[in-house]
Design a protein around this motif. Structure first.
Motif, PDB file in Angstrom:
ATOM      1  N   ILE A  11       0.860  -1.187   0.000  1.00  0.00           N
ATOM      2  CA  ILE A  11       0.000   0.000   0.000  1.00  0.00           C
ATOM      3  C   ILE A  11       0.894   1.233   0.000  1.00  0.00           C
ATOM      4  CG2 ILE A  11      -1.758   1.304   1.246  1.00  0.00           C
ATOM      5  CD1 ILE A  11      -2.686  -1.377   2.442  1.00  0.00           C
ATOM      6  N   GLU A  12       0.737   2.081  -1.015  1.00  0.00           N
ATOM      7  CA  GLU A  12       1.576   3.263  -1.129  1.00  0.00           C
ATOM      8  C   GLU A  12       0.996   4.481  -0.424  1.00  0.00           C
ATOM      9  OE1 GLU A  12       2.672   3.957  -5.176  1.00  0.00           O
ATOM     10  OE2 GLU A  12       3.325   1.892  -5.470  1.00  0.00           O
ATOM     11  N   ALA A  13      -0.316   4.544  -0.284  1.00  0.00           N
ATOM     12  CA  ALA A  13      -0.960   5.687   0.362  1.00  0.00           C
ATOM     13  C   ALA A  13      -0.636   5.682   1.858  1.00  0.00           C
ATOM     14  CB  ALA A  13      -2.470   5.619   0.146  1.00  0.00           C
ATOM     15  N   PRO A  14      -0.781   6.831   2.518  1.00  0.00           N
ATOM     16  CA  PRO A  14      -0.574   6.858   3.976  1.00  0.00           C
ATOM     17  C   PRO A  14      -1.510   5.864   4.672  1.00  0.00           C
ATOM     18  CG  PRO A  14      -0.779   9.083   3.117  1.00  0.00           C
ATOM     19  CD  PRO A  14      -1.120   8.142   1.991  1.00  0.00           C
ATOM     20  N   THR A  15      -0.965   5.130   5.628  1.00  0.00           N
ATOM     21  CA  THR A  15      -1.757   4.150   6.370  1.00  0.00           C
ATOM     22  C   THR A  15      -1.567   4.348   7.863  1.00  0.00           C
ATOM     23  OG1 THR A  15       0.049   2.553   6.264  1.00  0.00           O
ATOM     24  CG2 THR A  15      -1.629   2.387   4.575  1.00  0.00           C
ATOM     25  N   ALA A  16      -2.577   3.952   8.605  1.00  0.00           N
ATOM     26  CA  ALA A  16      -2.505   3.967  10.069  1.00  0.00           C
ATOM     27  C   ALA A  16      -2.924   2.605  10.578  1.00  0.00           C
ATOM     28  CB  ALA A  16      -3.434   5.037  10.645  1.00  0.00           C
ATOM     29  N   MET A  29      -7.853  -4.390  16.805  1.00  0.00           N
ATOM     30  CA  MET A  29      -6.968  -3.680  15.878  1.00  0.00           C
ATOM     31  C   MET A  29      -7.746  -3.260  14.647  1.00  0.00           C
ATOM     32  SD  MET A  29      -4.616  -6.893  14.609  1.00  0.00           S
ATOM     33  CE  MET A  29      -4.035  -7.138  16.269  1.00  0.00           C
ATOM     34  N   GLY A  30      -7.163  -2.320  13.920  1.00  0.00           N
ATOM     35  CA  GLY A  30      -7.780  -1.843  12.691  1.00  0.00           C
ATOM     36  C   GLY A  30      -6.770  -1.068  11.865  1.00  0.00           C
ATOM     37  N   THR A  31      -7.127  -0.847  10.610  1.00  0.00           N
ATOM     38  CA  THR A  31      -6.253  -0.171   9.658  1.00  0.00           C
ATOM     39  C   THR A  31      -7.065   0.859   8.885  1.00  0.00           C
ATOM     40  OG1 THR A  31      -5.023  -2.225   9.378  1.00  0.00           O
ATOM     41  CG2 THR A  31      -4.680  -0.547   7.703  1.00  0.00           C
ATOM     42  N   ALA A  32      -6.410   1.964   8.537  1.00  0.00           N
ATOM     43  CA  ALA A  32      -7.014   2.964   7.656  1.00  0.00           C
ATOM     44  C   ALA A  32      -6.017   3.303   6.562  1.00  0.00           C
ATOM     45  CB  ALA A  32      -7.391   4.224   8.427  1.00  0.00           C
ATOM     46  N   VAL A  33      -6.541   3.565   5.382  1.00  0.00           N
ATOM     47  CA  VAL A  33      -5.735   3.997   4.241  1.00  0.00           C
ATOM     48  C   VAL A  33      -6.350   5.291   3.726  1.00  0.00           C
ATOM     49  CG1 VAL A  33      -4.906   3.414   1.927  1.00  0.00           C
ATOM     50  CG2 VAL A  33      -5.224   1.603   3.636  1.00  0.00           C
ATOM     51  N   ALA A  34      -5.544   6.348   3.670  1.00  0.00           N
ATOM     52  CA  ALA A  34      -6.037   7.664   3.257  1.00  0.00           C
ATOM     53  C   ALA A  34      -5.475   8.029   1.891  1.00  0.00           C
ATOM     54  CB  ALA A  34      -5.639   8.719   4.281  1.00  0.00           C
ATOM     55  N   GLU A  35      -6.371   8.523   1.026  1.00  0.00           N
ATOM     56  CA  GLU A  35      -5.933   8.944  -0.305  1.00  0.00           C
ATOM     57  C   GLU A  35      -6.989   9.845  -0.929  1.00  0.00           C
ATOM     58  OE1 GLU A  35      -3.787   6.902  -4.129  1.00  0.00           O
ATOM     59  OE2 GLU A  35      -5.203   5.694  -3.006  1.00  0.00           O
ATOM     60  N   ASP A  36      -6.554  10.970  -1.456  1.00  0.00           N
ATOM     61  CA  ASP A  36      -7.427  11.891  -2.203  1.00  0.00           C
ATOM     62  C   ASP A  36      -8.675  12.304  -1.425  1.00  0.00           C
ATOM     63  OD1 ASP A  36      -5.665  11.827  -4.385  1.00  0.00           O
ATOM     64  OD2 ASP A  36      -6.683  10.091  -5.251  1.00  0.00           O
ATOM     65  N   GLY A  37      -8.533  12.631  -0.155  1.00  0.00           N
ATOM     66  CA  GLY A  37      -9.659  13.096   0.637  1.00  0.00           C
ATOM     67  C   GLY A  37     -10.546  12.000   1.198  1.00  0.00           C
ATOM     68  N   SER A  67      -7.446   9.994  10.111  1.00  0.00           N
ATOM     69  CA  SER A  67      -7.878  10.311   8.748  1.00  0.00           C
ATOM     70  C   SER A  67      -8.067  11.808   8.571  1.00  0.00           C
ATOM     71  CB  SER A  67      -9.182   9.578   8.418  1.00  0.00           C
ATOM     72  OG  SER A  67      -8.993   8.180   8.503  1.00  0.00           O
ATOM     73  N   ARG A  68      -8.705  12.428   9.532  1.00  0.00           N
ATOM     74  CA  ARG A  68      -8.904  13.882   9.478  1.00  0.00           C
ATOM     75  C   ARG A  68      -7.561  14.598   9.409  1.00  0.00           C
ATOM     76  NH1 ARG A  68     -10.740  15.550  14.690  1.00  0.00           N
ATOM     77  NH2 ARG A  68      -8.511  15.612  15.032  1.00  0.00           N
ATOM     78  N   ASP A  69      -6.597  14.143  10.193  1.00  0.00           N
ATOM     79  CA  ASP A  69      -5.264  14.751  10.184  1.00  0.00           C
ATOM     80  C   ASP A  69      -4.549  14.561   8.846  1.00  0.00           C
ATOM     81  OD1 ASP A  69      -5.739  15.510  12.797  1.00  0.00           O
ATOM     82  OD2 ASP A  69      -4.450  13.944  13.670  1.00  0.00           O
ATOM     83  N   GLN A  70      -4.971  13.560   8.080  1.00  0.00           N
ATOM     84  CA  GLN A  70      -4.404  13.313   6.752  1.00  0.00           C
ATOM     85  C   GLN A  70      -5.147  14.086   5.657  1.00  0.00           C
ATOM     86  OE1 GLN A  70      -1.553  11.424   6.448  1.00  0.00           O
ATOM     87  NE2 GLN A  70      -1.750  11.550   8.660  1.00  0.00           N
ATOM     88  N   GLY A  71      -6.153  14.864   6.044  1.00  0.00           N
ATOM     89  CA  GLY A  71      -6.941  15.622   5.075  1.00  0.00           C
ATOM     90  C   GLY A  71      -8.082  14.832   4.473  1.00  0.00           C
TER      91      GLY A  71
END
Length: 111
Positions: A11-16, A29-37, A67-71
Motif C-alpha cells: 500500500i503506497e498511500a498513507p496508512t494507520a 486492531m484496525g487499519t485505515a488507508v487515506a488517499e485523495d480526501g 484520517s482527518r489529520d491526513q486531510g
C-alpha cells in the motif's frame, strides 16, 4: 500474519494501524488507508471475548481522527452483511449502508 505484512507493505498511500492491548494481549486492531480526501477502514477486529466494551468504537474513533489529520474528510468501509456486531458498531458511529457487494467465484468444473 505474513500475508498481511506482504499485503500492507504494498500500500503506497498513507496508512494507520491501531491496536489495543489488555494484559499483554491484543484485544482489537484496525487499519485505515487515506488517499485523495478519502479514508477507508479495513480489518477492524475485536477479540470475541472483549466485544461490547467499546474497543471497536475506540478503534473507529482513532482511525477517524488520524484520517482527518491526513486531510481525509470522507470515510468508508466494507462489512459482511451478516456481521451483526460490526453493523451495530458502524451504525452507532453514524455510518449507513450505501451499496451492497458480493463475491463471484468460478465453478471448479468449468473449462
Amino acid at each position: 500474519m505474513e500475508f498481511y505484512n506482504i499485503l500492507f507493505s504494498r500500500i503506497e498511500a498513507p496508512t494507520a494501524y491501531v491496536s489495543i492491548m489488555e494484559c499483554d494481549q491484543y484485544v482489537g486492531m484496525g487499519t485505515a488507508v487515506a488517499e485523495d480526501g478519502w479514508s477507508g477502514f479495513i480489518n477492524i477486529v475485536v477479540h470475541p471475548h472483549h466485544r461490547g466494551q467499546g474497543i471497536g468504537k475506540r478503534i473507529v474513533h482513532e482511525l477517524a481522527r488520524w484520517s482527518r489529520d491526513q486531510g481525509a474528510d470522507r470515510l468508508y468501509l466494507q462489512v459482511i452483511a451478516d456481521n451483526a456486531p460490526a453493523i451495530r458498531l458502524y451504525s452507532g458511529a453514524g455510518y449507513e449502508k450505501l451499496f451492497a457487494y458480493h463475491y463471484r467465484t468460478k465453478p471448479t468444473n468449468s473449462l
